[in-house]
Design an enzyme around this catalytic site. Structure first.
Site, PDB file in Angstrom:
ATOM      1  N   GLY A   3      -8.344  -4.922   3.704  1.00 42.08           N
ATOM      2  CA  GLY A   3      -9.538  -5.319   4.441  1.00 42.08           C
ATOM      3  C   GLY A   3      -9.652  -4.692   5.817  1.00 42.08           C
ATOM      4  N   GLY A   4      -8.962  -3.584   6.031  1.00 43.10           N
ATOM      5  CA  GLY A   4      -9.146  -2.854   7.280  1.00 43.10           C
ATOM      6  C   GLY A   4      -8.426  -3.450   8.483  1.00 43.10           C
ATOM      7  N   HIS A  19     -17.018   5.190  -0.895  1.00 43.39           N
ATOM      8  CA  HIS A  19     -16.058   4.383  -1.644  1.00 43.39           C
ATOM      9  C   HIS A  19     -16.478   4.452  -3.102  1.00 43.39           C
ATOM     10  CE1 HIS A  19     -13.834   0.365  -2.415  1.00 43.39           C
ATOM     11  NE2 HIS A  19     -14.376   0.732  -3.562  1.00 43.39           N
ATOM     12  N   GLU A  62      -9.368   2.447  -6.583  1.00 38.24           N
ATOM     13  CA  GLU A  62     -10.336   2.755  -5.530  1.00 38.24           C
ATOM     14  C   GLU A  62     -10.012   4.089  -4.868  1.00 38.24           C
ATOM     15  OE1 GLU A  62     -11.547  -1.702  -3.992  1.00 38.24           O
ATOM     16  OE2 GLU A  62     -10.239  -0.507  -2.728  1.00 38.24           O
ATOM     17  N   LYS A 111       0.829  -1.208   0.000  1.00 38.30           N
ATOM     18  CA  LYS A 111       0.000   0.000   0.000  1.00 38.30           C
ATOM     19  C   LYS A 111       0.869   1.266   0.000  1.00 38.30           C
ATOM     20  CE  LYS A 111      -3.224  -2.864   0.154  1.00 38.30           C
ATOM     21  NZ  LYS A 111      -3.396  -3.416  -1.185  1.00 38.30           N
ATOM     22  N   ARG A 145      -7.150  -6.868 -10.872  1.00 40.03           N
ATOM     23  CA  ARG A 145      -7.935  -8.019 -11.337  1.00 40.03           C
ATOM     24  C   ARG A 145      -9.292  -7.521 -11.840  1.00 40.03           C
ATOM     25  NH1 ARG A 145      -8.661  -7.600  -5.692  1.00 40.03           N
ATOM     26  NH2 ARG A 145     -10.848  -7.112  -5.272  1.00 40.03           N
TER      27      ARG A 145
END
Ligand code: MV4
Length: 651
Positions: free
Chosen positions: A165-166, A209, A276, A117, A293
């Site tokens: 996923g947080g 989002h 995103e 990230k 993907r």
């Protein structure tokens, strides 16, 4: 470069989805399966299928070497990884290319760059993609992180640099909380991702989002294909997705699209990707991450662009240019997708397993169902519990939502607990209609979305009437009294142990019953797989599913399974005992007989009252009353014997 035969290294709905397009394009398909999937839909759909191994994903769908061996031996010239499993594994992408087999996705290097990230953020910042104020550096000392935190300001977010996923995410409201948050986040990141590097970012409360679909070819072209709002999530699982994202100005849309194309170009991207973003209430957007993907929610983009994104993937993997230029891509209408999961929203969304005893999908204009299962299939704990995606299209958002509400109401699922009623409530919620979308949507509206649903009585009446119609005595009810209207007493129980005692009196047009002092006329208009009830002239109907011991009625609030607690006249000795007990807590109304009386089977003995309903205890066999423990007005509790009877209980 030609692609004539594709190995689909996946299962479930995405494997089926990819096979559909391959078939349409005349491309041969090879499926793979684990032992749990031998009879799965994707296996039946493909031209050929190969066993990988046991059900565990590690030993089947995640075994890269085994997949490559199958691809080589079946002479596939490409591998489609779907999503999940090996779709974002750079080693697998590289191994495919080394074996001379196209990996349908970006190059290993691009996948690897987006895996971290913090590295991804550094690349994107350089490419001019908007970033939240933050720190993504390698220096991880508490001193440096504290210094950076002061620059960013509070509230801020501590995230795992290699996370997703947080997990390992911590909101820090004030500087005094920072040191503790860093320590916890480091530990969580280390144990979850094997790396304790952290990044810091300004925290947005209740952002949206919004993500952008991008596509790039090997000729230097890259385009964006609309955007999607995926704000309605639960624990970082998307639940509802739609395209285009509502309420964005054309200027903002174009800005986000162009930033996303820059993002793709910055990493020499190939194929389908998603960038995103978090969008704040001011309409500012900030890079969150890039997924390398085809995503679960790609169908909403397909419906508003009229394009087949899997076909695009095959083309660019074969070295062809993108089918359309940016100017040629037009957006029409609106699409909404919901993910139907085998889970129990009432029990904290616990995943459910079981057999899909009944599975019927809606049909009609603007309705698409992507699924990998058929009626009779099992949902196991080995894989993702998603049963299907329901995707609805309309000329505008309102039409798409109306169709979705209807499509959900027409979906018939029984045998396994699902989130279908929960999805229906979201789709039907006024805040959803108003597009009040943000990542806290489910939490904010949880009371309305999770409230238990009531009014199972009409369904219980329908079940009772169908039982009467089926019983040998036909419509002639038990508890029959001379010169009195035919009466039937039934006690139903639902799967939660809730009791439905009812007294039905034959009337001219069917039966009459009473609930809370209100008389209802009910008539059965039944068929094998639907319960139809005429209630005071209002014709109601629900799909139902019968098995040996009961009926599941598919009510709007979810399926409810009814079974009969006792049926006078046809019971065993155990049932006979039960027939003399209070079926629920209540009050004794009257004893109709006295101790020592000789009574005959079916004769009314005691009347009690519960839930404003009278319920009569009748003799299950001929006998003599030996005890009447209660008097008028006494409180009686569930399961207590109301009368003792000596006699000829059937064996
Ligand atoms: C955020 C955020 C607010 N501010 N970052 C959650 C998953 C991870 N990939 C990023 N996430 C978030 N990052 C800042 N600076 C809020 C979330 C977030 C979220 C994001 C998208 C969709 C659902 C979410 C639910 C909770 C939190």
């Amino acid at each position: 470069m030609n692609i004539n035969k594709v190995l689909i290294a996946n299962r479930g709905e995405i494997a089926c989805r990819v096979i559909d397009t391959c078939r349409r394009l005349g491309v041969a398909t090879v499926a793979v399966y684990s032992d749990a999937d031998r009879h799965a839909r994707h296996v039946a759909m493909a031209d050929e299928a190969f066993r990988l191994g046991p059900a565990e994903a590690r030993l089947s769908y995640l075994d890269a070497e085994l997949l490559l061996k199958v691809a080589r031996e079946s002479h596939c010239d490409a591998v489609h990884p779907g999503y999940g499993f090996l779709s974002e594994n750079p080693e697998f992408a590289e191994a495919c290319e080394q074996a001379g087999i196209h990996f349908i996705g970006p190059k290993a290097d691009a996948i690897a760059k987006m895996g971290s990230k913090s590295a991804a953020k550094a690349i994107m910042a350089t490419a001019g993609v908007p970033m939240l104020p933050g720190y993504h550096g390698d220096e991880q000392s508490d001193e440096r992180l504290t210094e950076e935190a002061e620059k960013i300001g509070y509230p801020l977010l501590v995230k795992a640099a290699f996370g997703g996923g947080g997990k390992g995410m911590r909101i820090v409201e004030r500087s005094e909380e920072l040191a503790a948050a860093l320590a916890t986040a480091r530990r969580e990141a280390q144990s979850a991702f094997g790396n304790d590097q952290l990044l810091l970012e300004r925290y947005l409360t209740a952002p949206r989002h919004v993500e952008v679909q991008v596509f790039a070819d090997s000729h230097g072209n890259a385009v964006y294909l609309s955007d999607r709002d995926c704000s309605i999530q639960r624990r970082h699982q998307k639940v509802v997705e739609e395209a285009p994202a509502p309420g964005l100005s054309d200027a903002l849309r174009a800005e986000m699209g162009e930033a996303s194309v820059r993002a793709a170009k910055a990493i020499d991207y190939l194929g389908a990707g998603t960038v995103e973003y978090l969008v704040d209430d001011q309409g500012h957007f900030y890079f969150m991450e890039m997924n390398t993907r085809l995503q679960v929610e790609h169908p909403v983009t397909e419906l508003v662009t009229g394009q087949d994104l899997v076909a695009w993937q095959l083309k660019v993997a074969a070295g062809e240019p993108l089918p359309l230029t940016q100017e040629q891509i037009a957006i029409r209408g609106h699409a909404v997708e919901v993910r139907l999961y085998a889970e129990d929203p009432q029990r904290d969304f616990l995943p459910a397993t079981g057999t899909l005893a009944r599975l019927r999908w809606p049909e009609g204009d603007g309705v698409r169902v992507d699924t990998g299962v058929v009626e009779g299939d099992a949902i196991t704990a080995y894989y993702d519990p998603m049963i299907a995606k329901l995707i609805c299209f309309g000329d505008d958002r309102r039409m798409a939502i109306r169709r979705l509400v209807q499509a959900l109401a027409q979906s018939e699922l029984a045998g396994i607990t699902t989130n279908l009623p929960f999805l229906h409530r979201i789709a039907d919620h006024p805040a959803f209609a108003e597009a009040e979308l943000h990542t806290g949507f489910i939490e904010q509206h949880s009371d309305a979305l999770l409230a238990p649903s009531h009014d199972a009585w009409p369904a219980a009446w329908a079940v009772a009437l169908s039982l009467l119609a089926e019983s040998d005595s036909g419509a002639a009810p038990t508890g029959w009294r001379l010169n009195a209207p035919a009466r039937a007493q039934l006690l139903l129980e639902d799967e939660h142990g809730e009791h439905y005692p009812m007294v039905l009196t034959a009337s001219e047009h069917g039966w009459q019953t009473e609930l809370n002092g209100i008389t209802a006329q009910v008539a059965l208009v039944n068929s094998a797989d639907r319960m139809r009830l005429e209630l005071n002239g209002h014709l109601k109907s629900w799909p139902c599913h019968r098995d040996e011991t009961g009926v599941t009625v598919l009510l709007p609030g979810g399926p409810l399974r009814f079974s009969q607690v006792s049926h006078q006249g046809e019971q065993s000795a155990g049932d006979a005992d039960k027939a003399l007990q209070a079926p629920m807590n209540g009050t004794l109304v009257t004893n109709l007989v006295a101790v020592g009386d000789k009574v005959s089977s079916g004769q009314a003995l005691v009347v009690m009252e519960a839930m404003k309903m009278e319920y009569t205890i009748s003799a299950p066999f001929n006998g003599i009353v030996t005890a009447l423990p209660f008097a008028e007005g006494d409180q009686v509790s569930d399961g207590t014997a109301l009368v003792a009877l000596d006699g000829e209980a059937e064996a």
